[in-house]
Design a protein around this motif. Structure first.
Motif, PDB file in Angstrom:
ATOM      1  N   GLY A   1      -2.980   5.052  -5.841  1.00 37.75           N
ATOM      2  CA  GLY A   1      -4.172   5.171  -6.663  1.00 37.75           C
ATOM      3  C   GLY A   1      -5.188   4.099  -6.309  1.00 37.75           C
ATOM      4  N   ASP A   2      -6.375   4.246  -6.882  1.00 41.63           N
ATOM      5  CA  ASP A   2      -7.393   3.209  -6.727  1.00 41.63           C
ATOM      6  C   ASP A   2      -6.929   1.982  -7.505  1.00 41.63           C
ATOM      7  OD1 ASP A   2      -8.810   5.159  -5.412  1.00 41.63           O
ATOM      8  OD2 ASP A   2     -10.284   5.456  -7.001  1.00 41.63           O
ATOM      9  N   THR A   3      -7.254   0.815  -6.980  1.00 46.17           N
ATOM     10  CA  THR A   3      -6.864  -0.409  -7.684  1.00 46.17           C
ATOM     11  C   THR A   3      -7.679  -0.551  -8.973  1.00 46.17           C
ATOM     12  OG1 THR A   3      -8.482  -1.790  -6.554  1.00 46.17           O
ATOM     13  CG2 THR A   3      -6.291  -1.590  -5.523  1.00 46.17           C
ATOM     14  N   GLU A   4      -7.188  -1.352  -9.879  1.00 48.62           N
ATOM     15  CA  GLU A   4      -7.911  -1.610 -11.120  1.00 48.62           C
ATOM     16  C   GLU A   4      -9.285  -2.193 -10.829  1.00 48.62           C
ATOM     17  OE1 GLU A   4      -7.422  -4.011 -15.315  1.00 48.62           O
ATOM     18  OE2 GLU A   4      -5.636  -3.502 -14.166  1.00 48.62           O
ATOM     19  N   ALA A   5      -9.354  -3.101  -9.857  1.00 50.42           N
ATOM     20  CA  ALA A   5     -10.647  -3.694  -9.490  1.00 50.42           C
ATOM     21  C   ALA A   5     -11.616  -2.628  -8.983  1.00 50.42           C
ATOM     22  CB  ALA A   5     -10.441  -4.777  -8.433  1.00 50.42           C
ATOM     23  N   THR A   6     -11.102  -1.633  -8.283  1.00 52.00           N
ATOM     24  CA  THR A   6     -11.946  -0.542  -7.801  1.00 52.00           C
ATOM     25  C   THR A   6     -12.468   0.290  -8.967  1.00 52.00           C
ATOM     26  OG1 THR A   6     -10.751  -0.454  -5.705  1.00 52.00           O
ATOM     27  CG2 THR A   6     -11.974   1.529  -6.338  1.00 52.00           C
ATOM     28  N   LEU A   7     -11.609   0.606  -9.901  1.00 47.79           N
ATOM     29  CA  LEU A   7     -12.006   1.418 -11.046  1.00 47.79           C
ATOM     30  C   LEU A   7     -13.074   0.730 -11.896  1.00 47.79           C
ATOM     31  CD1 LEU A   7      -8.521   2.788 -12.116  1.00 47.79           C
ATOM     32  CD2 LEU A   7     -10.330   4.002 -10.867  1.00 47.79           C
ATOM     33  N   TYR A   8     -13.060  -0.607 -11.903  1.00 49.30           N
ATOM     34  CA  TYR A   8     -14.040  -1.357 -12.687  1.00 49.30           C
ATOM     35  C   TYR A   8     -15.217  -1.854 -11.844  1.00 49.30           C
ATOM     36  CZ  TYR A   8     -10.958  -1.033 -16.652  1.00 49.30           C
ATOM     37  OH  TYR A   8     -10.190  -0.542 -17.676  1.00 49.30           O
ATOM     38  N   GLY A   9     -15.308  -1.383 -10.592  1.00 48.78           N
ATOM     39  CA  GLY A   9     -16.472  -1.675  -9.756  1.00 48.78           C
ATOM     40  C   GLY A   9     -16.446  -2.974  -8.989  1.00 48.78           C
ATOM     41  N   GLY A  10     -15.358  -3.714  -8.991  1.00 41.93           N
ATOM     42  CA  GLY A  10     -15.300  -4.989  -8.293  1.00 41.93           C
ATOM     43  C   GLY A  10     -14.723  -4.913  -6.891  1.00 41.93           C
ATOM     44  N   ALA A  11     -14.302  -3.730  -6.460  1.00 39.56           N
ATOM     45  CA  ALA A  11     -13.708  -3.569  -5.136  1.00 39.56           C
ATOM     46  C   ALA A  11     -13.840  -2.114  -4.724  1.00 39.56           C
ATOM     47  CB  ALA A  11     -12.235  -3.991  -5.158  1.00 39.56           C
ATOM     48  N   ASN A  12     -13.398  -1.801  -3.538  1.00 37.69           N
ATOM     49  CA  ASN A  12     -13.394  -0.428  -3.037  1.00 37.69           C
ATOM     50  C   ASN A  12     -12.087  -0.210  -2.279  1.00 37.69           C
ATOM     51  OD1 ASN A  12     -14.526   2.123  -2.782  1.00 37.69           O
ATOM     52  ND2 ASN A  12     -15.546   1.629  -0.861  1.00 37.69           N
ATOM     53  N   LEU A  13     -10.964  -0.372  -3.012  1.00 41.95           N
ATOM     54  CA  LEU A  13      -9.652  -0.357  -2.383  1.00 41.95           C
ATOM     55  C   LEU A  13      -8.724   0.683  -2.998  1.00 41.95           C
ATOM     56  CD1 LEU A  13      -9.119  -4.216  -2.275  1.00 41.95           C
ATOM     57  CD2 LEU A  13      -9.672  -2.729  -0.325  1.00 41.95           C
ATOM     58  N   TYR A  14      -7.961   1.311  -2.137  1.00 43.09           N
ATOM     59  CA  TYR A  14      -6.923   2.263  -2.509  1.00 43.09           C
ATOM     60  C   TYR A  14      -5.596   1.587  -2.215  1.00 43.09           C
ATOM     61  CZ  TYR A  14      -4.233   6.654  -2.267  1.00 43.09           C
ATOM     62  OH  TYR A  14      -3.328   7.664  -2.454  1.00 43.09           O
ATOM     63  N   CYS A  15      -4.612   1.811  -3.057  1.00 43.90           N
ATOM     64  CA  CYS A  15      -3.316   1.160  -2.885  1.00 43.90           C
ATOM     65  C   CYS A  15      -2.208   2.195  -2.805  1.00 43.90           C
ATOM     66  CB  CYS A  15      -3.053   0.230  -4.069  1.00 43.90           C
ATOM     67  SG  CYS A  15      -1.451  -0.628  -3.997  1.00 43.90           S
ATOM     68  N   ILE A  16      -1.323   2.008  -1.838  1.00 51.18           N
ATOM     69  CA  ILE A  16      -0.063   2.732  -1.804  1.00 51.18           C
ATOM     70  C   ILE A  16       1.025   1.682  -1.967  1.00 51.18           C
ATOM     71  CG2 ILE A  16       1.548   4.146  -0.495  1.00 51.18           C
ATOM     72  CD1 ILE A  16      -0.849   5.364   0.959  1.00 51.18           C
ATOM     73  N   ALA A  17       1.784   1.817  -3.035  1.00 45.39           N
ATOM     74  CA  ALA A  17       2.879   0.879  -3.279  1.00 45.39           C
ATOM     75  C   ALA A  17       4.184   1.531  -2.861  1.00 45.39           C
ATOM     76  CB  ALA A  17       2.934   0.489  -4.752  1.00 45.39           C
ATOM     77  N   VAL A  18       5.049   0.723  -2.274  1.00 45.82           N
ATOM     78  CA  VAL A  18       6.393   1.155  -1.918  1.00 45.82           C
ATOM     79  C   VAL A  18       7.346   0.417  -2.838  1.00 45.82           C
ATOM     80  CG1 VAL A  18       8.156   1.203  -0.120  1.00 45.82           C
ATOM     81  CG2 VAL A  18       5.746   1.531   0.485  1.00 45.82           C
ATOM     82  N   ARG A  19       8.211   1.161  -3.492  1.00 51.49           N
ATOM     83  CA  ARG A  19       9.252   0.583  -4.339  1.00 51.49           C
ATOM     84  C   ARG A  19      10.574   0.875  -3.640  1.00 51.49           C
ATOM     85  NH1 ARG A  19       9.542   2.631 -10.342  1.00 51.49           N
ATOM     86  NH2 ARG A  19       7.621   1.448 -10.528  1.00 51.49           N
ATOM     87  N   ALA A  20      11.402  -0.159  -3.479  1.00 53.85           N
ATOM     88  CA  ALA A  20      12.657  -0.030  -2.737  1.00 53.85           C
ATOM     89  C   ALA A  20      13.819  -0.616  -3.532  1.00 53.85           C
ATOM     90  CB  ALA A  20      12.546  -0.739  -1.389  1.00 53.85           C
ATOM     91  N   PRO A  21      15.029  -0.119  -3.273  1.00 59.61           N
ATOM     92  CA  PRO A  21      16.196  -0.636  -3.980  1.00 59.61           C
ATOM     93  C   PRO A  21      16.712  -1.964  -3.405  1.00 59.61           C
ATOM     94  CG  PRO A  21      16.843   1.143  -2.533  1.00 59.61           C
ATOM     95  CD  PRO A  21      15.349   1.050  -2.472  1.00 59.61           C
ATOM     96  N   ALA A  22      16.186  -2.360  -2.249  1.00 60.09           N
ATOM     97  CA  ALA A  22      16.615  -3.594  -1.577  1.00 60.09           C
ATOM     98  C   ALA A  22      15.402  -4.201  -0.868  1.00 60.09           C
ATOM     99  CB  ALA A  22      17.724  -3.278  -0.575  1.00 60.09           C
ATOM    100  N   PRO A  23      15.455  -5.467  -0.474  1.00 63.07           N
ATOM    101  CA  PRO A  23      14.283  -6.096   0.145  1.00 63.07           C
ATOM    102  C   PRO A  23      14.005  -5.668   1.586  1.00 63.07           C
ATOM    103  CG  PRO A  23      16.089  -7.673  -0.019  1.00 63.07           C
ATOM    104  CD  PRO A  23      16.524  -6.435  -0.745  1.00 63.07           C
ATOM    105  N   GLN A  24      14.976  -5.132   2.302  1.00 63.26           N
ATOM    106  CA  GLN A  24      14.782  -4.820   3.716  1.00 63.26           C
ATOM    107  C   GLN A  24      13.640  -3.844   3.983  1.00 63.26           C
ATOM    108  OE1 GLN A  24      17.706  -4.800   2.117  1.00 63.26           O
ATOM    109  NE2 GLN A  24      19.033  -6.261   3.159  1.00 63.26           N
ATOM    110  N   PRO A  25      13.530  -2.736   3.256  1.00 66.28           N
ATOM    111  CA  PRO A  25      12.396  -1.835   3.529  1.00 66.28           C
ATOM    112  C   PRO A  25      11.038  -2.490   3.260  1.00 66.28           C
ATOM    113  CG  PRO A  25      14.076  -0.686   2.262  1.00 66.28           C
ATOM    114  CD  PRO A  25      14.456  -2.134   2.281  1.00 66.28           C
ATOM    115  N   ILE A  26      10.990  -3.370   2.278  1.00 66.02           N
ATOM    116  CA  ILE A  26       9.733  -4.053   1.961  1.00 66.02           C
ATOM    117  C   ILE A  26       9.347  -4.987   3.108  1.00 66.02           C
ATOM    118  CG2 ILE A  26       8.585  -5.614   0.338  1.00 66.02           C
ATOM    119  CD1 ILE A  26       9.269  -2.744  -0.756  1.00 66.02           C
ATOM    120  N   ARG A  27      10.308  -5.718   3.623  1.00 65.37           N
ATOM    121  CA  ARG A  27      10.045  -6.592   4.780  1.00 65.37           C
ATOM    122  C   ARG A  27       9.602  -5.773   5.985  1.00 65.37           C
ATOM    123  NH1 ARG A  27      15.159  -9.312   3.225  1.00 65.37           N
ATOM    124  NH2 ARG A  27      14.529 -11.102   1.994  1.00 65.37           N
TER     125      ARG A  27
END
Length: 145
Positions: A52-78
């Motif tokens: 989704g668009d970041t909160e800052a984008t929704l309030y006009g302070g940025a123009n950024l889209y975010c894709i978050a990855v949630r993982a069960p362990a740290p290896q995929p995040i690294r």
């Protein structure tokens, strides 16, 4: 890099930021195509994607889209951080501003977009931004439900 374990879910998270203006009108789909062309799905099994668009984008302070990855362990995040840190695309902020750390899905207005199953397939919502065609030419397989 500081990895954050989300206490409520027992999972790790990272958010990747994309410049909406540089990606164009279909920025969500373009951002996913970048991820599909960069990441190995076999290294992402058990992960989920939220976007989704970041909160800052929704309030006009940025123009950024975010894709978050949630993982069960740290290896995929690294792995995500290592792979995407080296990209030099114009639609990605500089590496020092490219990632969100911590409880990304708890502080940004992101919606669940899909899960990577045990076979490395991304199971996505039929009405979300992820389309089967975005994975064409990559190692990813997208199935919709």
């Amino acid at each position: 890099m500081r990895l954050f374990r989300k206490k409520s879910s027992g999972r790790y998270e990272i958010g990747i930021l994309f410049d909406i203006g540089a990606l164009g009108s279909l920025y969500g789909q373009e951002a996913y195509h970048i991820l599909f062309s960069s990441l190995d799905p076999q290294r992402m099994t058990g992960c989920s994607f939220h976007d989704g668009d970041t909160e800052a984008t929704l309030y006009g302070g940025a123009n950024l889209y975010c894709i978050a990855v949630r993982a069960p362990a740290p290896q995929p995040i690294r792995y995500v951080r290592d792979i995407l840190s080296s990209r030099t695309d114009a639609w990605l902020p500089t590496p020092d501003r490219r990632f969100l750390e911590g409880d990304v899905t708890g502080r940004e207005p992101l919606v669940h977009a899909g899960d990577v199953d045990g076979a490395g397939r991304l199971v996505a919502s039929a009405n979300g931004p992820i389309r089967v065609r975005l994975a064409e030419g990559t190692a990813w397989t997208v199935v919709t439900k």
